[in-house]
Design a protein around this motif. Structure first.
Motif, PDB file in Angstrom:
ATOM      1  N   ALA A  94       0.829  -1.211   0.000  1.00  0.00           N
ATOM      2  CA  ALA A  94       0.000   0.000   0.000  1.00  0.00           C
ATOM      3  C   ALA A  94       0.861   1.257   0.000  1.00  0.00           C
ATOM      4  CB  ALA A  94      -0.918  -0.005   1.226  1.00  0.00           C
ATOM      5  N   LYS A 115       1.229   4.242  -2.940  1.00  0.00           N
ATOM      6  CA  LYS A 115       1.100   5.681  -2.745  1.00  0.00           C
ATOM      7  C   LYS A 115       2.080   6.416  -3.668  1.00  0.00           C
ATOM      8  CE  LYS A 115      -0.476   5.557   2.085  1.00  0.00           C
ATOM      9  NZ  LYS A 115      -0.127   5.875   3.491  1.00  0.00           N
ATOM     10  N   MET A 169       0.581   6.399  -7.041  1.00  0.00           N
ATOM     11  CA  MET A 169      -0.527   7.340  -7.205  1.00  0.00           C
ATOM     12  C   MET A 169      -0.078   8.802  -7.151  1.00  0.00           C
ATOM     13  SD  MET A 169      -2.932   5.244  -7.775  1.00  0.00           S
ATOM     14  CE  MET A 169      -4.435   6.231  -7.721  1.00  0.00           C
ATOM     15  N   ARG A 225      -2.973   3.463 -12.972  1.00  0.00           N
ATOM     16  CA  ARG A 225      -3.212   4.097 -11.672  1.00  0.00           C
ATOM     17  C   ARG A 225      -4.708   4.071 -11.405  1.00  0.00           C
ATOM     18  NH1 ARG A 225       0.788   7.658 -13.916  1.00  0.00           N
ATOM     19  NH2 ARG A 225       2.721   7.634 -12.675  1.00  0.00           N
ATOM     20  N   ASP A 226      -5.118   3.158 -10.509  1.00  0.00           N
ATOM     21  CA  ASP A 226      -6.544   3.031 -10.197  1.00  0.00           C
ATOM     22  C   ASP A 226      -6.669   2.514  -8.764  1.00  0.00           C
ATOM     23  OD1 ASP A 226      -9.266   1.709 -10.007  1.00  0.00           O
ATOM     24  OD2 ASP A 226      -9.374   2.561 -12.041  1.00  0.00           O
ATOM     25  N   GLN A 227      -7.299   3.311  -7.915  1.00  0.00           N
ATOM     26  CA  GLN A 227      -7.389   2.952  -6.502  1.00  0.00           C
ATOM     27  C   GLN A 227      -8.178   1.673  -6.283  1.00  0.00           C
ATOM     28  OE1 GLN A 227      -5.501   4.539  -4.228  1.00  0.00           O
ATOM     29  NE2 GLN A 227      -6.111   2.853  -2.883  1.00  0.00           N
ATOM     30  N   ARG A 228      -9.124   1.372  -7.179  1.00  0.00           N
ATOM     31  CA  ARG A 228      -9.882   0.122  -7.036  1.00  0.00           C
ATOM     32  C   ARG A 228      -8.955  -1.082  -7.149  1.00  0.00           C
ATOM     33  NH1 ARG A 228     -13.995   0.965 -11.823  1.00  0.00           N
ATOM     34  NH2 ARG A 228     -12.096   1.955 -12.627  1.00  0.00           N
ATOM     35  N   ASN A 243      -5.715  -1.027  -6.525  1.00  0.00           N
ATOM     36  CA  ASN A 243      -4.867  -0.997  -5.329  1.00  0.00           C
ATOM     37  C   ASN A 243      -5.578  -1.649  -4.142  1.00  0.00           C
ATOM     38  OD1 ASN A 243      -3.232   0.481  -6.990  1.00  0.00           O
ATOM     39  ND2 ASN A 243      -3.590   2.455  -5.964  1.00  0.00           N
ATOM     40  N   ASP A 244      -6.840  -1.300  -3.958  1.00  0.00           N
ATOM     41  CA  ASP A 244      -7.593  -1.842  -2.824  1.00  0.00           C
ATOM     42  C   ASP A 244      -7.744  -3.361  -2.921  1.00  0.00           C
ATOM     43  OD1 ASP A 244      -7.820   0.706  -1.823  1.00  0.00           O
ATOM     44  OD2 ASP A 244      -9.860   1.031  -2.590  1.00  0.00           O
TER      45      ASP A 244
END
Length: 970
Positions: free
Chosen positions: A179, A183, A186, A529-532, A534-535
């Motif tokens: 994570a 960062k 991102m 780059r996509d937070q979904r 990453n999660d």
């Protein structure tokens, strides 16, 4: 009754004397007894009990720099962990909630290397084994060593949350590391670049600066002619010098400095075996021309003219291998001459051969002028197989020794007529700290964190770039102990390049990112780059660990519904392990229940090498992901050396293993050694040093045993208030008030050497040699209810509580023994108590000044008596009744106001202002006081041994008035 009769008929009074009573042994027996206390502390759960009852205490967090889970502990480990324990325990006993979670660094090359060795021994090919299976082998190896090291650390008496340490390979830790990496993905600081990095051909991976150490290495040196393409500069050759001949095939330019004075030189005469030729012309820096001619065995030459740097502008040279047989046109390109600020005339020729793929200065110059990169060197340190002439030759062989590439290049230069001279040089050269093999700079595609790129992440309070935030943290947010640490890390961070994050290995946290197929690193959509996504990765790592990244179908699983998985490649490199350990603040201090409310540690503590290691990686990582340093304080210690000041090594046979010290002496002796050294510098240890440490321990133990013996049966009913005590006891309280301030200040400043020295000197000089010496008579012979004896015992009780707690952080086993010897309990411990509060009104400077005069005068008397003892005039000081001449009225009044006879431990003493006669004993450093020896008159009291005129004239035979009164009262 006559005196003779009284002496002859006197009964044995030994049973009437209050001699010390204690079962506390003189011999410590630490090696055998310490494990019992360890078991006791575990049974009563001291660490957890302190946490449970912390209440409103302010937290103090020393964040553990994780040792590597690989091998038994060495003495440096012991120094480090014991220093940490001093801090954790002392902060707790000064009123903080002092939390310490030990941890381990588990990923990385050393463990992977061990598993590969095991595979090779079995004839297995690592690359043929399933990646997840291989990683599980690494995990099991780390687990085994963690258990071994944990027990070895605990044996040193180190307190902490040993039943729940942090491990960088725990699933939650791996999820957080990923994570934290994402960062960077991102916020835009992550990029892929092709640039030269420190590369280990033996380990086939890039290395960070912290993984590099420098050793002497003998390298080939060569002076090489580069000829202008158009025959300009009067047909002269530009000469370069290098210690890396293997980089010549990668040459793309020659650099000069506009401000260096250059000249055109003509050779007229050469020695036998010279590769120079009469009549040839060379261009050289004037400051270096003579050294070049000497290396080329030139016997005569002349300088023809100045050569202006302007003549180099736009000049094109031919590569030395241009048009050579078998080159297949590989080097038939132009070599420009370029100005470079890194060029000097301190060594070499004044010109620098430039291979952008194999050096940072070269790379930066190439970047500035658009020079092409070369890809001639493979991961194993060999030239690519299809490189003409040199294909497949090794620069560094698999065993870490020089391969044939250097010699091969030198020979080819000679064939081509480009070799002016050759030699060898011994110099400091980078090596891998793991394999000890030489490194090379190698151009390769790696992942970097850009430390100068402005970050738009809303955390710009301390700067907009990683470097700016780090430098601001160093200067404004962190306390450095010693202060020199600030200068060291500041210069490193100010000048460091971008952080190389990637490693081409298997055992680590993967770089959890995806790249678009066919895209270039400079394309805006190169990285996904996509937070979904990453999660999903974080959730998977939390559940199954980082191994899941390598399982079939994982890419499709996390990209499903976001992008087409077929359009992206999954990165397979692993993160630099320094990123792992640099991220520990997130999953330890931030995430754990026993972490810090603000996620920032009060202290990081490691060796000085960690300014370029863990301190720096933590600083950079946190600056990137939280905007500032993850610590408020950094303390550094030096290295451990043998007794002669030599670095310890197995080959020299001078290593000292903590386990052996513990086995012979006990952990408290090792801890005491740590307390006695100046840890900010390198510390020596050896058998004789440890013997001296053990002697200090015995002296200290005897002081504590004296207190225990003379406190037998003491109760609160016996206590006196300070105002009711004699001046001598009030003086001891004054010293305790001074010490309380000094001890707390010392522990807060992490000055353990200062704390121990002050306490040790107090115990041995103020107590054993002065106060105890004087008060033995009162403690042994006064009546139990006498003010003097009650005051002494009250002070002993006060001393006990302070000394035992003050010393507990340093000597936890011994102080536990002392505490339980007086206060036996099933569930109590000295480590559950704080330092007692010490009333400020115990300080009494006028009294202290007076007693300084008293002690100085006592030194004169004691020294005078020692002479008489040495010449056998007396056997003990009680046989004396000296006359003390004191010139100063104030000093004389001070001595008359106290019982100076008892203070000097004599049977009688006279004080006079009369000038001292010639035979009086004097001390040059204590002017104005002289002592004249006289024998005491009277008989020896059979109970207290004082020689007094009244002995034999009382109801009890053979005793003095004081003892007769005590016996009558009994």
């Amino acid at each position: 009754m006559s005196a003779d009769t009284s002496q002859a008929d006197a009964p044995d009074y030994r049973d009437t004397v209050f001699l010390p009573q204690t079962e506390f042994p003189m011999r410590a027996g630490l090696p055998a007894r310490e494990p019992e206390w360890l078991a006791r502390w575990k049974r009563i759960g001291i660490y957890d009990r302190l946490r449970e009852r912390a209440g409103e205490r302010a937290p103090f967090i020393l964040h553990d720099g994780p040792p590597y889970a690989n091998g038994h502990l060495h003495i440096g480990h012991a120094l480090n962990k014991v220093l940490k324990d001093f801090i954790v325990r002392s902060q707790q006993m000064m009123g903080r909630d002092s939390r310490y979670v030990p941890g381990w660094d588990c990923h990385g090359l050393p463990i992977e290397w061990k598993i590969e060795e095991q595979y090779r021994a079995k004839g297995l090919d690592k690359d043929a084994v399933d990646m997840v299976e291989f990683r599980q082998e690494c995990r099991r190896f780390a687990d085994e060593w963690i258990d071994v090291q944990r027990e070895e650390f605990k044996r040193l008496g180190v307190t902490g949350k040993w039943d729940d340490p942090y491990l960088t390979m725990n699933y939650h830790a791996e999820a957080v590391i990923a994570a934290e990496f994402m960062k960077l993905l991102m916020n835009g600081s992550l990029y892929q670049g092709s640039k030269p990095v420190m590369w280990s051909p033996v380990e086939k991976t890039a290395l960070a600066e912290a993984e590099v150490e420098y050793h002497d290495h003998t390298s080939h040196t060569i002076w090489v002619r580069f000829k202008p393409v158009d025959g300009v500069l009067d047909g002269a050759s530009v000469v370069i010098w290098t210690t890396t001949p293997w980089t010549i095939p990668q040459n793309r330019a020659v650099a000069y400095h506009p401000d260096i004075a250059y000249g055109l030189y003509e050779i007229s005469e050469v020695a036998e075996n010279s590769t120079a030729t009469p009549g040839e012309k060379l261009i050289l820096a004037d400051a270096l021309a003579e050294s070049v001619m000497s290396a080329a065995k030139v016997e005569n030459h002349k300088r023809l003219r100045d050569v202006s740097a302007d003549e180099f502008k736009g000049l094109t040279l031919a590569h030395p291998f241009r048009a050579v047989e078998g080159a297949a046109g590989e080097w038939d390109y132009d070599v420009p001459m370029l100005p470079g600020d890194h060029v000097t005339d301190e060594a070499g020729t004044g010109f620098v051969h430039t291979a952008p793929s194999h050096g940072d200065d070269d790379y930066q110059l190439g970047l500035k002028h658009g020079l092409p990169m070369t890809y001639n060197v493979e991961p194993d340190g060999s030239y690519r197989a299809d490189l003409p002439i040199f294909g497949g030759q090794e620069i560094v062989a698999a065993d870490g020794k020089d391969g044939p590439a250097n010699v091969s290049v030198i020979k080819q230069l000679a064939y081509a007529g480009a070799l002016l001279a050759k030699g060898r040089i011994k110099h400091s050269y980078p090596h891998s700290w793991r394999s000890k093999a030489p490194l090379i700079f190698r151009n390769t595609a790696q992942w970097f964190a850009a430390i100068d790129k402005p970050l738009d992440d809303g955390m710009g309070e301390h700067g907009d770039t990683i470097r700016a935030r780090a430098l601001t943290s160093i200067d404004k947010l962190v306390r450095w102990t010693p202060q020199t640490g600030r200068n060291r890390i500041h210069s490193m961070v100010a000048s460091r390049p971008d952080w190389v994050l990637s490693r081409q290995r298997a055992w680590g946290v993967p770089l959890t990112c995806f790249v678009r197929k066919g895209a270039k690193p400079t394309d805006p959509d190169f990285l996904l780059r996509d937070q979904r996504v990453n999660d999903r990765i974080i959730a998977a790592f939390e559940a199954e660990g980082a191994d899941v990244w390598y399982r079939e179908g994982f890419k499709a699983q996390v990209l499903d519904g976001v992008v087409n998985p077929e359009e992206y490649d999954q990165v397979t490199d692993v993160l630099d392990v320094w990123f792992d350990s640099g991220s520990t603040h997130s999953f330890v201090i931030r995430d754990r229940a026993d972490g810090s409310p603000d996620g920032i540690a009060d202290l990081y503590l490691e060796g000085t090498d960690q300014h370029r290691g863990w301190f720096q990686s933590s600083l950079l990582q946190a600056s990137a992901t939280r905007g500032r340093a993850p610590y408020r304080g950094v303390l550094t210690h030096g290295f451990t050396l043998d007794a002669k000041g030599m670095k310890m090594s197995k080959s020299l046979g001078n290593t000292i293993v903590p386990a052996e010290i513990v086995k012979q002496y006990g952990a408290d002796i090792l801890r005491l050694w740590v307390a006695q050294v100046d840890y900010t510098a390198d510390s020596r240890i050896g058998p004789e040093i440890l013997k001296g440490t053990a002697d200090s321990y015995r002296r200290l133990r005897n002081t504590l045993r004296f207190m225990l013996g003379n406190l037998a049966g003491f109760s609160d009913a016996e206590k006196l208030e300070p105002s009711e005590m004699p001046e001598l006891e009030q003086w001891v309280l004054h010293r305790l008030a001074q010490l309380d301030h000094a001890v707390r200040k010392g522990y807060d400043a992490y000055d353990f050497q200062g704390v121990f020295q002050k306490l040790f000197q107090f115990c041995t000089i103020d107590l054993s040699s002065f106060y105890f010496d004087i008060r033995k008579d009162a403690l042994y012979c006064d009546a139990p209810g006498s003010t003097r004896r009650r005051a002494a015992r009250t002070v002993l009780d006060i001393l006990f509580h302070r000394l035992v707690t003050w010393l507990a952080p340093i000597l936890p086993f011994t102080m536990e023994d002392v505490w339980l010897s007086r206060f036996p309990s099933e569930d109590d411990s000295v480590h559950l108590h704080d330092f007692p509060a010490t009333p400020a009104d115990w300080l009494n400077e006028p009294l202290a000044a007076k007693w300084d005069q008293v002690r100085r005068a006592r030194r004169v008397v004691t020294a005078a008596l020692e002479i008489r003892r040495s010449d056998k005039t007396i056997g003990a000081s009680l046989e004396a009744a000296p006359v003390v001449h004191v010139e100063d009225e104030e000093a004389l009044a001070a001595l008359r106001s106290v019982n100076f006879t008892d203070i000097c431990i004599v049977s009688n003493l006279s004080l006079t202002a009369d000038p001292a006669p010639n035979e009086a004993f004097r001390m040059a450093e204590i002017p104005g006081i002289g002592a004249v020896f006289e024998l005491a008159e009277g008989e020896k009291c059979q109970r207290c041994w004082k020689i007094l005129p009244d002995v034999g004239s009382h109801a009890h035979p053979g005793v003095c008035a004081r003892c007769d009164e005590v016996l009558s009262g009994a």
